[in-house]
Design a protein around this motif. Structure first.
Motif, PDB file in Angstrom:
ATOM      1  N   SER A   1       0.876  -1.026   0.005  1.00  0.00           N
ATOM      2  CA  SER A   1      -0.043   0.023  -0.027  1.00  0.00           C
ATOM      3  C   SER A   1       0.832   1.136  -0.063  1.00  0.00           C
ATOM      4  CB  SER A   1      -0.928   0.078   1.130  1.00  0.00           C
ATOM      5  OG  SER A   1      -0.172   0.323   2.396  1.00  0.00           O
ATOM      6  N   PRO A   2       0.379   2.462  -0.275  1.00  0.00           N
ATOM      7  CA  PRO A   2       0.922   3.521  -0.419  1.00  0.00           C
ATOM      8  C   PRO A   2       1.763   3.830   0.898  1.00  0.00           C
ATOM      9  CG  PRO A   2      -0.921   3.936  -1.574  1.00  0.00           C
ATOM     10  CD  PRO A   2      -1.012   2.417  -1.168  1.00  0.00           C
TER      11      PRO A   2
ATOM     12  N   GLU B   1      -3.250   8.770   0.049  1.00  0.00           N
ATOM     13  CA  GLU B   1      -2.277   7.947  -0.131  1.00  0.00           C
ATOM     14  C   GLU B   1      -1.378   8.103  -1.289  1.00  0.00           C
ATOM     15  OE1 GLU B   1      -4.438   4.172   0.072  1.00  0.00           O
ATOM     16  OE2 GLU B   1      -4.196   4.171   2.293  1.00  0.00           O
ATOM     17  N   ALA B   2      -2.088   8.710  -2.609  1.00  0.00           N
ATOM     18  CA  ALA B   2      -1.043   9.177  -3.431  1.00  0.00           C
ATOM     19  C   ALA B   2       0.145   9.971  -3.260  1.00  0.00           C
ATOM     20  CB  ALA B   2      -1.915   9.675  -4.600  1.00  0.00           C
TER      21      ALA B   2
ATOM     22  N   CYS C   1       2.479   7.772  -1.110  1.00  0.00           N
ATOM     23  CA  CYS C   1       3.220   6.792  -1.951  1.00  0.00           C
ATOM     24  C   CYS C   1       4.420   7.475  -2.611  1.00  0.00           C
ATOM     25  CB  CYS C   1       2.039   6.178  -2.977  1.00  0.00           C
ATOM     26  SG  CYS C   1       2.783   5.104  -4.022  1.00  0.00           S
TER      27      CYS C   1
ATOM     28  N   TRP D   1       8.069   6.391  -2.565  1.00  0.00           N
ATOM     29  CA  TRP D   1       9.052   5.966  -3.536  1.00  0.00           C
ATOM     30  C   TRP D   1      10.316   6.781  -3.853  1.00  0.00           C
ATOM     31  CZ3 TRP D   1       9.479   8.781  -8.397  1.00  0.00           C
ATOM     32  CH2 TRP D   1      10.232   7.951  -9.380  1.00  0.00           C
TER      33      TRP D   1
ATOM     34  N   VAL E   1       7.188   0.177  -5.304  1.00  0.00           N
ATOM     35  CA  VAL E   1       5.773   0.472  -5.860  1.00  0.00           C
ATOM     36  C   VAL E   1       5.534  -0.551  -7.105  1.00  0.00           C
ATOM     37  CG1 VAL E   1       4.115   1.778  -7.335  1.00  0.00           C
ATOM     38  CG2 VAL E   1       5.735   3.088  -5.629  1.00  0.00           C
TER      39      VAL E   1
ATOM     40  N   THR F   1       0.461  -2.068  -5.182  1.00  0.00           N
ATOM     41  CA  THR F   1      -0.005  -0.702  -4.851  1.00  0.00           C
ATOM     42  C   THR F   1      -1.137  -0.074  -5.680  1.00  0.00           C
ATOM     43  OG1 THR F   1       2.818  -0.662  -4.475  1.00  0.00           O
ATOM     44  CG2 THR F   1       1.470   1.504  -4.568  1.00  0.00           C
TER      45      THR F   1
ATOM     46  N   VAL G   1      -4.570   1.457  -4.432  1.00  0.00           N
ATOM     47  CA  VAL G   1      -4.934   2.738  -4.831  1.00  0.00           C
ATOM     48  C   VAL G   1      -6.436   2.687  -5.383  1.00  0.00           C
ATOM     49  CG1 VAL G   1      -4.406   4.648  -6.404  1.00  0.00           C
ATOM     50  CG2 VAL G   1      -2.777   3.462  -4.715  1.00  0.00           C
TER      51      VAL G   1
END
Length: 231
Positions: free
Chosen positions: A39-40, A167-168, A171, A175, A181, A185, A189
Motif C-alpha cells: 500500500s502507499p 495515499e497518492a 506513496c 517512492w 511500488v 500498490t 489505490v
C-alpha cells in the motif's frame, strides 16, 4: 448510535478493537510477503525504513515507521477536529508491533508463482479492510490514518476519494525514499477504498452517523461506572 456504557460493554469493545487491529496488521503482512507491491503508506514505511537503516547502520522495521507516522498524523486529526479515542492510541501501540512480529517471526506465507502471489496480495488487502471495519465498529475512535479519511468523509468527500488522494501523496514520498511500488500498490489505490466501503456496509457502519468516543468521553464513562458500583 452510541454503544452500551457498561464494564462488559467496554470489555467487548476493547476486545473487538484489538482483534480488528491485529487482523488488519496480518492483512498488511500478507501484501508484504506476496512481493507484488504494498500500500502507499507501506511504500512510505519501506522507503523511510530503508533510508534510516542505511543512515544508522542498524535495522529499522516497517512497523516501527508505521508507529511514528501514525503519531504524526494524530496532529492533523486534531486540526480537523476528529476525536482522539482509546482506539487511536491502541492503533499506535498495537498495529506496528503486530506487523513487526508477523514479519520477524515468519508467521506469514511466502507464496510462489505470480497467480498465487496476486491472490495473496488481494486477500491481504481484503483482510486489512475487514480489520479496519471491525475495529472501527467498536466506536472507540479511529486509528490516526483512518481518522484522517473519516474526517474528510464527514465533509461529504467519499471515503474512497479521500483515502486514495491522501495515499497518492505518501506513496510518492515513499517512492522517492526508495520504497517499492508494484501491482499491489495499484490494487490498493484503486480498490481498497471500495473494499472498506463494502465492509462498512456489510457491518452496517455509517461514518456519517457514527459517534466515536473521545478519550475524555471514555474516562468520564468509566468514572461514572465506578461511582455506580460503589453505591
Amino acid at each position: 448510535m452510541l454503544k452500551e456504557v457498561s464494564f462488559k460493554g467496554y470489555a467487548v469493545r476493547l476486545s473487538v478493537t484489538f482483534f480488528g487491529l491485529i487482523f488488519a496488521a496480518y492483512g498488511v503482512g500478507l501484501t508484504v510477503t506476496a512481493g507484488l507491491g504494498v500500500s502507499p503508506w507501506d511504500v512510505f514505511g519501506q522507503g523511510v525504513a530503508l533510508k534510516l537503516t542505511e543512515m544508522l547502520g542498524m535495522e529499522v522495521m516497517m512497523g516501527t515507521i508505521t508507529m511514528a507516522s501514525a503519531t504524526a498524523v494524530i496532529i492533523i486529526d486534531v486540526i480537523l477536529k476528529e476525536k482522539i479515542g482509546v482506539a487511536t492510541i491502541i492503533d499506535i501501540l498495537v498495529f506496528g508491533p503486530a506487523l513487526n512480529f508477523f514479519l520477524k517471526h515468519n508467521m506469514l506465507p511466502v507464496p510462489q508463482g505470480f497467480a498465487v502471489r496476486l491472490f495473496c496480495t488481494v486477500l491481504g488487502f481484503m483482510v486489512w479492510s475487514l480489520g479496519i471495519a471491525i475495529y472501527m465498529k467498536a466506536q472507540l475512535g479511529a486509528g490516526p490514518k483512518d481518522g484522517l479519511f473519516m474526517a474528510f468523509a464527514k465533509r461529504k468527500i467519499p471515503v474512497a476519494l479521500a483515502k486514495n488522494s491522501i495515499e497518492a501523496v505518501v506513496c510518492l514520498i515513499g517512492w522517492i525514499f526508495g520504497g517499492t511500488v508494484g501491482v499491489g500498490t495499484l490494487i490498493c489505490v484503486f480498490a481498497m477504498g471500495s473494499m472498506i466501503d463494502f465492509f462498512f456496509k456489510l457491518l452496517k457502519f455509517d461514518v456519517n452517523t457514527v459517534q466515536n468516543e473521545s478519550l475524555i468521553d471514555t474516562a468520564r464513562n468509566i468514572k461514572m461506572l465506578c461511582t455506580k458500583q460503589k453505591q
